[in-house]
Design a protein around this motif. Sequence first.
Motif, mmCIF file in Angstrom:
data_model
loop_
_atom_site.group_PDB
_atom_site.id
_atom_site.type_symbol
_atom_site.label_atom_id
_atom_site.label_comp_id
_atom_site.label_asym_id
_atom_site.label_seq_id
_atom_site.Cartn_x
_atom_site.Cartn_y
_atom_site.Cartn_z
ATOM 1 N N MET A 214 49.794 54.485 17.014
ATOM 2 C CA MET A 214 49.567 55.279 15.828
ATOM 3 C C MET A 214 50.031 56.706 16.109
ATOM 4 O O MET A 214 49.726 57.270 17.153
ATOM 5 C CB MET A 214 48.087 55.276 15.467
ATOM 6 C CG MET A 214 47.805 56.101 14.233
ATOM 7 S SD MET A 214 46.082 56.133 13.749
ATOM 8 C CE MET A 214 45.776 54.402 13.564
ATOM 9 N N LEU A 215 50.759 57.255 15.156
ATOM 10 C CA LEU A 215 51.270 58.626 15.254
ATOM 11 C C LEU A 215 50.412 59.566 14.425
ATOM 12 O O LEU A 215 50.117 59.290 13.264
ATOM 13 C CB LEU A 215 52.712 58.674 14.745
ATOM 14 C CG LEU A 215 53.312 60.048 14.438
ATOM 15 C CD1 LEU A 215 53.427 60.893 15.699
ATOM 16 C CD2 LEU A 215 54.661 59.892 13.761
ATOM 17 N N ASN A 216 50.023 60.656 15.050
ATOM 18 C CA ASN A 216 49.385 61.766 14.354
ATOM 19 C C ASN A 216 50.242 62.999 14.579
ATOM 20 O O ASN A 216 50.841 63.163 15.641
ATOM 21 C CB ASN A 216 47.971 62.021 14.878
ATOM 22 C CG ASN A 216 47.018 60.923 14.485
ATOM 23 O OD1 ASN A 216 46.983 60.513 13.341
ATOM 24 N ND2 ASN A 216 46.244 60.429 15.445
ATOM 25 N N THR A 217 50.318 63.856 13.589
ATOM 26 C CA THR A 217 51.045 65.110 13.730
ATOM 27 C C THR A 217 50.109 66.247 13.358
ATOM 28 O O THR A 217 49.079 66.044 12.720
ATOM 29 C CB THR A 217 52.294 65.151 12.824
ATOM 30 O OG1 THR A 217 51.886 65.224 11.468
ATOM 31 C CG2 THR A 217 53.176 63.943 13.030
ATOM 32 N N GLY A 218 50.476 67.434 13.744
ATOM 33 C CA GLY A 218 49.669 68.602 13.418
ATOM 34 C C GLY A 218 50.267 69.833 14.058
ATOM 35 O O GLY A 218 51.271 69.766 14.767
ATOM 36 N N SER A 219 49.651 70.947 13.814
ATOM 37 C CA SER A 219 50.128 72.211 14.373
ATOM 38 C C SER A 219 49.853 72.262 15.864
ATOM 39 O O SER A 219 48.905 71.675 16.364
ATOM 40 C CB SER A 219 49.429 73.380 13.685
ATOM 41 O OG SER A 219 49.741 73.369 12.312
ATOM 42 N N ASP A 220 50.701 73.008 16.563
ATOM 43 C CA ASP A 220 50.579 73.164 18.007
ATOM 44 C C ASP A 220 50.795 74.640 18.326
ATOM 45 O O ASP A 220 51.711 75.272 17.785
ATOM 46 C CB ASP A 220 51.638 72.292 18.693
ATOM 47 C CG ASP A 220 51.568 72.374 20.193
ATOM 48 O OD1 ASP A 220 50.828 71.580 20.779
ATOM 49 O OD2 ASP A 220 52.266 73.237 20.769
ATOM 50 N N ILE A 221 49.982 75.192 19.185
ATOM 51 C CA ILE A 221 50.046 76.622 19.479
ATOM 52 C C ILE A 221 51.386 77.027 20.097
ATOM 53 O O ILE A 221 51.929 78.084 19.804
ATOM 54 C CB ILE A 221 48.864 77.066 20.376
ATOM 55 C CG1 ILE A 221 48.787 78.581 20.413
ATOM 56 C CG2 ILE A 221 48.955 76.436 21.752
ATOM 57 C CD1 ILE A 221 47.496 79.114 20.986
ATOM 58 N N TYR A 222 51.959 76.176 20.936
ATOM 59 C CA TYR A 222 53.234 76.507 21.584
ATOM 60 C C TYR A 222 54.373 76.498 20.563
ATOM 61 O O TYR A 222 55.257 77.351 20.594
ATOM 62 C CB TYR A 222 53.506 75.537 22.734
ATOM 63 C CG TYR A 222 52.386 75.534 23.742
ATOM 64 C CD1 TYR A 222 52.201 76.620 24.598
ATOM 65 C CD2 TYR A 222 51.498 74.471 23.823
ATOM 66 C CE1 TYR A 222 51.156 76.637 25.508
ATOM 67 C CE2 TYR A 222 50.452 74.481 24.735
ATOM 68 C CZ TYR A 222 50.286 75.566 25.577
ATOM 69 O OH TYR A 222 49.243 75.584 26.470
ATOM 70 N N GLN A 223 54.327 75.532 19.672
ATOM 71 C CA GLN A 223 55.312 75.460 18.600
ATOM 72 C C GLN A 223 55.202 76.709 17.717
ATOM 73 O O GLN A 223 56.199 77.320 17.347
ATOM 74 C CB GLN A 223 55.082 74.196 17.782
ATOM 75 C CG GLN A 223 55.953 74.089 16.573
ATOM 76 C CD GLN A 223 55.428 73.074 15.581
ATOM 77 O OE1 GLN A 223 54.240 72.764 15.566
ATOM 78 N NE2 GLN A 223 56.310 72.571 14.741
ATOM 79 N N THR B 277 47.741 56.007 20.770
ATOM 80 C CA THR B 277 47.973 57.097 19.821
ATOM 81 C C THR B 277 48.913 58.118 20.450
ATOM 82 O O THR B 277 48.756 58.464 21.621
ATOM 83 C CB THR B 277 46.644 57.799 19.464
ATOM 84 O OG1 THR B 277 45.754 56.845 18.908
ATOM 85 C CG2 THR B 277 46.861 58.916 18.471
ATOM 86 N N ILE B 278 49.891 58.589 19.668
ATOM 87 C CA ILE B 278 50.757 59.674 20.119
ATOM 88 C C ILE B 278 50.612 60.845 19.157
ATOM 89 O O ILE B 278 50.190 60.672 18.015
ATOM 90 C CB ILE B 278 52.240 59.247 20.232
ATOM 91 C CG1 ILE B 278 52.843 58.923 18.858
ATOM 92 C CG2 ILE B 278 52.389 58.077 21.183
ATOM 93 C CD1 ILE B 278 54.353 58.725 18.885
ATOM 94 N N PHE B 279 50.963 62.023 19.638
ATOM 95 C CA PHE B 279 50.925 63.236 18.823
ATOM 96 C C PHE B 279 52.274 63.924 18.922
ATOM 97 O O PHE B 279 52.752 64.215 20.023
ATOM 98 C CB PHE B 279 49.828 64.190 19.313
ATOM 99 C CG PHE B 279 49.799 65.500 18.571
ATOM 100 C CD1 PHE B 279 49.118 65.608 17.367
ATOM 101 C CD2 PHE B 279 50.456 66.620 19.066
ATOM 102 C CE1 PHE B 279 49.089 66.811 16.668
ATOM 103 C CE2 PHE B 279 50.438 67.831 18.380
ATOM 104 C CZ PHE B 279 49.754 67.923 17.181
ATOM 105 N N ILE B 280 52.911 64.163 17.770
ATOM 106 C CA ILE B 280 54.135 64.951 17.703
ATOM 107 C C ILE B 280 53.819 66.171 16.839
ATOM 108 O O ILE B 280 53.324 66.027 15.718
ATOM 109 C CB ILE B 280 55.305 64.157 17.075
ATOM 110 C CG1 ILE B 280 55.625 62.904 17.905
ATOM 111 C CG2 ILE B 280 56.541 65.049 16.955
ATOM 112 C CD1 ILE B 280 56.718 62.024 17.308
#
Length: 150
Positions: A1-10, A73-76
Amino acid sequence: MLNTGSDIYQGACKKRGSTLKDEYRKVAGVAYMDPKDMAKLGVANWEHVKVVSDWGEVIVFAAHSRDAPHEGTIFIPKGPWANVVTSPETYCCCDPTYKGIMCTVEKSEEDVLLMADLMRATYKKYVDDKDEESIAKLTSLGEMPVYKKL
């Protein structure tokens, strides 16, 4: 399952205006994975994986998740690479579905594209020729801004 969201480094890269640079590719073109899942796939940190969903496929770096354990689960980070594999449907709420996306992940030898090259390959930006084969053979747009179709 893929979840996405904001990332501080991005977010830091975006604030610096470096979204076309390799630095941004390494913080937004990445799938954070549980180390056990990476071991099952035979993937080491910063090797490439192909993520495939009903909406597309994208090559990203694989990295040990800072939030493991979360097998399956992965996070992009939200952004160009995640957008390729997320649904554009908003279901009347103004935002696409960024969470709970079913996908497959496999090891890949293909390169993780810089953002301009990803836009060209995925959305046919910055090209006149719509032929997929010739787009794949074009020289990288690199880190320079592209303001018009070439």
